[in-house]
Design a protein around this motif. Sequence first.
Motif, PDB file in Angstrom:
ATOM      1  N   ALA A   1       4.459   5.185  -5.794  1.00  0.00           N
ATOM      2  CA  ALA A   1       3.217   5.249  -5.013  1.00  0.00           C
ATOM      3  C   ALA A   1       2.016   4.812  -5.840  1.00  0.00           C
ATOM      4  CB  ALA A   1       3.008   6.661  -4.477  1.00  0.00           C
ATOM      5  N   SER A   2       2.064   5.078  -7.148  1.00  0.00           N
ATOM      6  CA  SER A   2       0.948   4.711  -8.029  1.00  0.00           C
ATOM      7  C   SER A   2       0.778   3.197  -8.139  1.00  0.00           C
ATOM      8  CB  SER A   2       1.169   5.293  -9.426  1.00  0.00           C
ATOM      9  OG  SER A   2       1.220   6.708  -9.388  1.00  0.00           O
ATOM     10  N   GLY A   3       1.822   2.440  -7.829  1.00  0.00           N
ATOM     11  CA  GLY A   3       1.769   0.990  -7.976  1.00  0.00           C
ATOM     12  C   GLY A   3       1.167   0.257  -6.799  1.00  0.00           C
ATOM     13  N   GLY A   4       0.768   0.980  -5.740  1.00  0.00           N
ATOM     14  CA  GLY A   4       0.209   0.338  -4.565  1.00  0.00           C
ATOM     15  C   GLY A   4      -1.209  -0.163  -4.782  1.00  0.00           C
ATOM     16  N   SER A   5      -1.609  -1.143  -3.980  1.00  0.00           N
ATOM     17  CA  SER A   5      -2.972  -1.673  -4.087  1.00  0.00           C
ATOM     18  C   SER A   5      -3.989  -0.716  -3.494  1.00  0.00           C
ATOM     19  CB  SER A   5      -3.063  -3.024  -3.374  1.00  0.00           C
ATOM     20  OG  SER A   5      -2.740  -2.896  -1.994  1.00  0.00           O
TER      21      SER A   5
ATOM     22  N   VAL B   1      -1.506  10.695  -8.144  1.00  0.00           N
ATOM     23  CA  VAL B   1      -1.206   9.309  -7.757  1.00  0.00           C
ATOM     24  C   VAL B   1      -2.491   8.494  -7.626  1.00  0.00           C
ATOM     25  CG1 VAL B   1      -0.230   7.829  -5.955  1.00  0.00           C
ATOM     26  CG2 VAL B   1       0.961   9.920  -6.620  1.00  0.00           C
ATOM     27  N   LYS B   2      -3.515   9.089  -7.032  1.00  0.00           N
ATOM     28  CA  LYS B   2      -4.772   8.355  -6.863  1.00  0.00           C
ATOM     29  C   LYS B   2      -5.369   7.983  -8.214  1.00  0.00           C
ATOM     30  CE  LYS B   2      -8.033   6.467  -4.491  1.00  0.00           C
ATOM     31  NZ  LYS B   2      -7.744   5.252  -3.702  1.00  0.00           N
ATOM     32  N   SER B   3      -5.344   8.900  -9.175  1.00  0.00           N
ATOM     33  CA  SER B   3      -5.866   8.604 -10.509  1.00  0.00           C
ATOM     34  C   SER B   3      -5.088   7.477 -11.166  1.00  0.00           C
ATOM     35  CB  SER B   3      -5.811   9.861 -11.387  1.00  0.00           C
ATOM     36  OG  SER B   3      -6.695  10.848 -10.920  1.00  0.00           O
ATOM     37  N   ARG B   4      -3.758   7.529 -11.059  1.00  0.00           N
ATOM     38  CA  ARG B   4      -2.929   6.491 -11.672  1.00  0.00           C
ATOM     39  C   ARG B   4      -3.078   5.154 -10.947  1.00  0.00           C
ATOM     40  NH1 ARG B   4      -2.172   5.493 -15.930  1.00  0.00           N
ATOM     41  NH2 ARG B   4      -0.312   4.243 -15.478  1.00  0.00           N
ATOM     42  N   GLN B   5      -3.190   5.189  -9.620  1.00  0.00           N
ATOM     43  CA  GLN B   5      -3.353   3.956  -8.859  1.00  0.00           C
ATOM     44  C   GLN B   5      -4.650   3.250  -9.248  1.00  0.00           C
ATOM     45  OE1 GLN B   5      -5.636   3.646  -5.877  1.00  0.00           O
ATOM     46  NE2 GLN B   5      -5.048   1.504  -5.677  1.00  0.00           N
ATOM     47  N   LEU B   6      -5.704   4.017  -9.432  1.00  0.00           N
ATOM     48  CA  LEU B   6      -6.980   3.442  -9.869  1.00  0.00           C
ATOM     49  C   LEU B   6      -6.865   2.866 -11.273  1.00  0.00           C
ATOM     50  CD1 LEU B   6      -9.471   6.152  -8.534  1.00  0.00           C
ATOM     51  CD2 LEU B   6      -9.160   3.815  -7.654  1.00  0.00           C
ATOM     52  N   ALA B   7      -6.156   3.580 -12.141  1.00  0.00           N
ATOM     53  CA  ALA B   7      -6.004   3.110 -13.519  1.00  0.00           C
ATOM     54  C   ALA B   7      -5.204   1.810 -13.571  1.00  0.00           C
ATOM     55  CB  ALA B   7      -5.329   4.189 -14.371  1.00  0.00           C
ATOM     56  N   ILE B   8      -4.109   1.746 -12.799  1.00  0.00           N
ATOM     57  CA  ILE B   8      -3.276   0.535 -12.783  1.00  0.00           C
ATOM     58  C   ILE B   8      -4.052  -0.632 -12.195  1.00  0.00           C
ATOM     59  CG2 ILE B   8      -1.221  -0.510 -11.761  1.00  0.00           C
ATOM     60  CD1 ILE B   8       0.082   2.284 -11.899  1.00  0.00           C
ATOM     61  N   THR B   9      -4.782  -0.383 -11.121  1.00  0.00           N
ATOM     62  CA  THR B   9      -5.575  -1.444 -10.487  1.00  0.00           C
ATOM     63  C   THR B   9      -6.616  -1.989 -11.456  1.00  0.00           C
ATOM     64  OG1 THR B   9      -5.272  -0.482  -8.281  1.00  0.00           O
ATOM     65  CG2 THR B   9      -7.126  -1.989  -8.574  1.00  0.00           C
TER      66      THR B   9
ATOM     67  N   ILE C   1       0.856  -1.182   0.000  1.00  0.00           N
ATOM     68  CA  ILE C   1       0.000   0.000   0.000  1.00  0.00           C
ATOM     69  C   ILE C   1       0.891   1.230   0.000  1.00  0.00           C
ATOM     70  CG2 ILE C   1      -1.893  -1.218   1.149  1.00  0.00           C
ATOM     71  CD1 ILE C   1      -1.121   0.191   3.745  1.00  0.00           C
ATOM     72  N   SER C   2       0.334   2.382  -0.312  1.00  0.00           N
ATOM     73  CA  SER C   2       1.171   3.581  -0.437  1.00  0.00           C
ATOM     74  C   SER C   2       0.463   4.800   0.128  1.00  0.00           C
ATOM     75  CB  SER C   2       1.552   3.815  -1.904  1.00  0.00           C
ATOM     76  OG  SER C   2       0.394   3.963  -2.706  1.00  0.00           O
TER      77      SER C   2
END
Length: 467
Positions: free
Chosen positions: A434-438, A452-460, A294-295
């Motif tokens: 940070a974007s790579g966190g679950s 980061v939140k936008s990218r984290q959602l996109a990666i997930t 997590i990040s």
Amino acid sequence: MPPQLCKRWVLFTTIAACTFFISLSAISKSTALPKQAGLENDLVKGVVYDEHNSIPAKDDEKFMTFYPHSGLHNQRLSLINAALIAKSLNRTLIIPEVNIAIATYWKDSSDLPHKLDACPELVAAHRKMEKELGERVHLPSECFDYRKYVPISFDDVLDLSPLTNIGVRYTMRNNMHHAYFQGTPLNIPYDQTNRTMVYEIPDFERYSYRIYYSEHDTQPLQNFERRLDLIDLQRRSEKLMIFNSLFGSNRLALDADSTETKKYLQQSIKIAHPVVDSRADKVIARLGGERQYISAHIRSGDGMFKEHIDDTIDQIAKKLSLAADMENDTTDDDTWQELRKLQLAKTPSSLVTLLERCVQLQPQRGKVTTLFMATDSHKPREDPNMRALFDQFVCAFTLSDFPDIIPSINVKSPRDNHTDISSLLIPLVDASIASGGSDFVGTPKSTFSGYVKSRQLAITRFLSDGV
């Protein structure tokens, strides 16, 4: 100071100051825009173009542009707003430079274009003279916030392919001089005749106007001063439309389709630089891979973020506890004490061992959940503001805990192959990791956290769809 150099410095500062103030006052007076509430009263500012920077254009092609300010992620937000407007107006977007160094201030439309035109070169000449004299010299206050200005092209640091994917035509500026467009197919002269060729939206307050995609939309103005309807902008026939600032997450009151397009751009226009990507990938792999940790983002070093750091840490700690499923923790005391001993040792070797053990224990979650923290703190493990998070998460790490990564970032500006931008890329590495966190918990009101939140959602979403 030697007499000869002293004379040269006096001559330089006199000429530079006179040039700056004369151009600023003369241009501003001749092109100043009145504070009017309606589009029908807006006047056009003079714009000059440079024949050496031509833009291929069709005779009937129309353009729009905007002026950047503030930090990188605020400029990215302005770019997204500009792309949405350009798409809706069917205009080619002229994308300005992006400043990747210390943020510059918002200024109104009678000032910001002229600062961008004059200050970067004045600051460059100032640096050169300081180097030649071997001592610090005074920089005119009008350009103070440009003292660390480092412009590059947006596409040197961001993936702009999503603009093409949604049908936005665009071209890149390589300088912010008034003379940029002279001699291009636009052929807009620097005189009164350009009033029929250029349309500029007056911008005299930080939040001057909110643009509504439907004239029937009754959403409130929020913190904006006045309303602009997209349909009125669509009726403008001028070759070039100029916006001053497009900063603000609520700048556009969108319809349903454009809201989805904005969400796509927010999640898809990502940091894209070969060195940044490779260094981030290395750290992500050591953390166990994407979505295995997590990040969080803790901004504490300046302004309101420093003032509210205690509340911020408290909010982040509570949200991270939920993300780590602390209530269902099954960590035995011996394991906890083992990890805590390694953490408190704070030596490079102990932190390497700590990370290895934390990765082994990742399926367990709870108190041994691996946490990556992006932060502007210079020494996170010594920072009293960060202590509560390290106490709560024994498997918490920051970029500083990977001592081989930062020294390996050795990059010169693509603009001149001389200016060292290595330190300016470190926050981008932080953001990419940070974007790579679950799960991600950010600092309230931070555009870095918003990115980061936008990218984290996109990666997930991407990994979920692909698995």
